[in-house]
Design an enzyme around this catalytic site. Structure first.
Site, PDB file in Angstrom:
ATOM      1  CG  HIS A   1      -0.797   4.004   4.469  1.00  0.00           C
ATOM      2  ND1 HIS A   1      -2.079   3.496   4.900  1.00  0.00           N
ATOM      3  CD2 HIS A   1      -0.126   3.081   3.871  1.00  0.00           C
ATOM      4  CE1 HIS A   1      -2.353   2.505   4.430  1.00  0.00           C
ATOM      5  NE2 HIS A   1      -1.118   1.885   4.114  1.00  0.00           N
TER       6      HIS A   1
ATOM      7  CG  ASP B   1      -3.994   5.950   6.611  1.00  0.00           C
ATOM      8  OD1 ASP B   1      -2.891   5.468   6.891  1.00  0.00           O
ATOM      9  OD2 ASP B   1      -4.438   5.248   5.666  1.00  0.00           O
TER      10      ASP B   1
ATOM     11  CB  SER C   1      -1.063  -0.003   1.184  1.00  0.00           C
ATOM     12  OG  SER C   1      -0.241  -0.078   2.581  1.00  0.00           O
TER      13      SER C   1
END
Length: 363
Positions: free
Chosen positions: A341, A338, A37
Site C-alpha cells: 500500500h 508497506d 484495502s
C-alpha cells in the site's frame, strides 16, 4: 456483517423522515465507497480477519497518530475525495458502531481489505461486494412498512427526499487487484481450472463488475467512479515474490503490469456501455500516476519506490508491519508504506491526478 445493521438506503430513508432537509440542489450529498484495502478506513477492525491495520505503526501520520485501520501511514485517496467535494474531511468505515445518523448521511466506506469482485477472493469474515447490495435490497422491501409507520403514503415527499440524497451522492468502486494477485495468480487454483487463460478470467471478472454496477444503478446511484487497478507488478511484495534477485535487482514485473493495463483497458472500454440516461460512469486511472511515480521518482521527491517504509520493505504488510518493525527515516521519500500500500503522499499525488475526472463524474 451484523444483521442488525441498517443498510445505506434504509438509513437515508429514516433520516429523511426524522430530520428537516433543504430544497433539492446540485451539490454532492454524500460519498459512498466500495472496495478493498486501498479504500478501507477500518471496516476490518470489526471483522474476524487477520487483514487489519488498526495498530502502530499504521496511522503514524494520521490525526493524533491514530491507527484507524487504514493501510497507510495516513489518509487515503477517498478521504481526499470526501474533503474535495465538501462532505467531510475523512470517510469513516460503515461498521464503526459509534457513527451517528448524520455521519452516515454524508457518506461512509463499505470497503474491506482482502475483498474482490470475485466472491472466491474474499476470505471468511471479509465483506463481500455482493453482500452490500443484497442487504440494501432486503431493506428496500421494508420501505413501505417504514413509510406507513411514519404516516406516509407511497408517494410521500420523504421518499422523494431520500431519492434525491441517493441520486446526488458520489459512488466510488475500487476493487479487482486481489482477484488477480491472491486468487487467479495466487495459491487458489479453482479459478484457473475454470478459466484456463487469464483472458477468460478477465471476461468473467468484467461480468461481475458489470452486474455490481447495474445493481448499484438500480438502487438509485447516478454518479459512479470506477477505479482501475494499479501497476500490480510494482507492488514491493509482488516484486519480492517474482524476482530472481530479490535484494539486489528490484524492478517492476512487466508481465504483471501488462496484465494491469489489459484489465484497465477492458474496464474503460466497457463502462460506457452500461450508462443509462441521467447517469455518469467514469473510469479513474490510477495506473498512470503510480507508474509515473515509479519511473520518474525524483520529480516527485521519492528516493525509494520498490520497497515499503515498514520493516525490510520487501514483504511486510498487515500484522507483519507492527510495533516492532523498523521504519524508514523519512516516509515522504517512499512511495510505498508497506509492501502493498502507498504512503499518504503517494495517495495524495494519485488523488491530484484524478481531480478533473472526479469533477466531471460528480458535475
Amino acid at each position: 456483517m451484523s444483521t442488525t445493521k441498517f443498510s445505506l438506503l434504509s438509513l437515508l430513508l429514516i433520516l429523511s423522515l426524522k430530520y428537516s432537509y433543504s430544497e433539492k440542489n446540485n451539490t454532492i450529498s454524500a460519498v459512498f465507497v466500495f472496495g478493498d484495502s486501498t479504500v478501507d478506513p477500518g471496516n476490518n477492525n470489526y471483522l474476524a480477519t487477520i487483514s487489519k491495520g488498526n495498530f502502530p505503526p499504521y496511522g503514524k501520520d494520521f490525526a493524533n497518530h491514530e491507527p484507524t485501520g487504514r493501510f497507510s501511514n495516513g489518509r487515503l485517496v477517498t478521504d481526499f475525495i470526501a474533503e474535495f467535494v465538501g462532505v467531510k474531511k475523512n470517510l469513516p468505515p460503515y461498521l464503526d458502531p459509534s457513527l451517528t445518523i448524520e455521519d452516515l448521511m454524508t457518506g461512509v466506506s463499505f470497503a474491506s481489505a482482502g475483498a474482490g469482485f470475485d466472491p472466491l477472493t474474499s476470505q471468511i469474515g471479509v465483506i463481500l461486494l455482493k453482500l452490500y447490495l443484497s442487504l440494501i435490497k432486503k431493506k428496500r422491501a421494508n420501505w413501505e412498512g417504514e413509510r406507513k409507520k411514519f404516516g406516509c403514503t407511497s408517494t410521500c415527499q420523504h421518499q422523494e427526499r431520500t431519492d434525491d440524497i441517493v441520486a446526488r451522492a458520489g459512488y466510488f468502486v475500487s476493487s479487482g487487484t486481489n482477484d488477480f494477485t491472491f486468487n487467479y495468480n495466487g495459491p487458489i487454483t479453482i479459478r484457473k481450472k475454470e478459466y484456463p487463460t487469464v483472458e477468460e478470467y478477465q471476461k468473467f471478472q468484467w461480468q461481475l463488475v458489470e452486474q455490481f454496477l447495474k445493481d448499484l444503478l438500480d438502487e438509485g446511484a447516478k454518479k459512479i467512479g470506477v477505479v482501475g487497478v494499479p501497476p500490480i507488478g510494482c507492488e514491493p511484495a509482488i516484486i519480492t515474490i517474482n524476482s530472481r534477485q530479490t535484494i539486489t535487482s528490484r524492478e517492476c514485473i512487466e508481465n504483471l503490469n501488462s496484465l494491469s493495463r489489459d484489465i484497465n483497458k477492458m474496464l474503460e472500454n466497457n463502462l460506457k456501455g452500461i450508462e443509462r440516461p441521467g447517469t455518469r460512469l467514469g473510469y479513474l486511472d490510477i495506473y498512470t500516476p503510480i507508474i509515473n511515480m515509479v519511473q520518474q521518482k525524483t520529480q516527485y521527491g521519492f528516493e525509494e519506490v520498490h520497497k515499503g517504509c515498514c520493516g525490510t520493505g520487501l514483504i511486510e504488510a498487515d500484522f507483519l508491519c507492527n510495533t516492532k518493525s523498523r521504519l524508514c527515516d523519512d516516509v515522504t521519500k517512499y512511495l510505498f508504506w508497506d509492501a502493498f500500500h502507498p504512503t499518504e503522499k503517494g495517495y495524495r499525488i494519485t488523488f491530484n491526478s484524478l481531480k478533473s475526472v472526479i469533477q466531471n463524474i460528480l458535475a
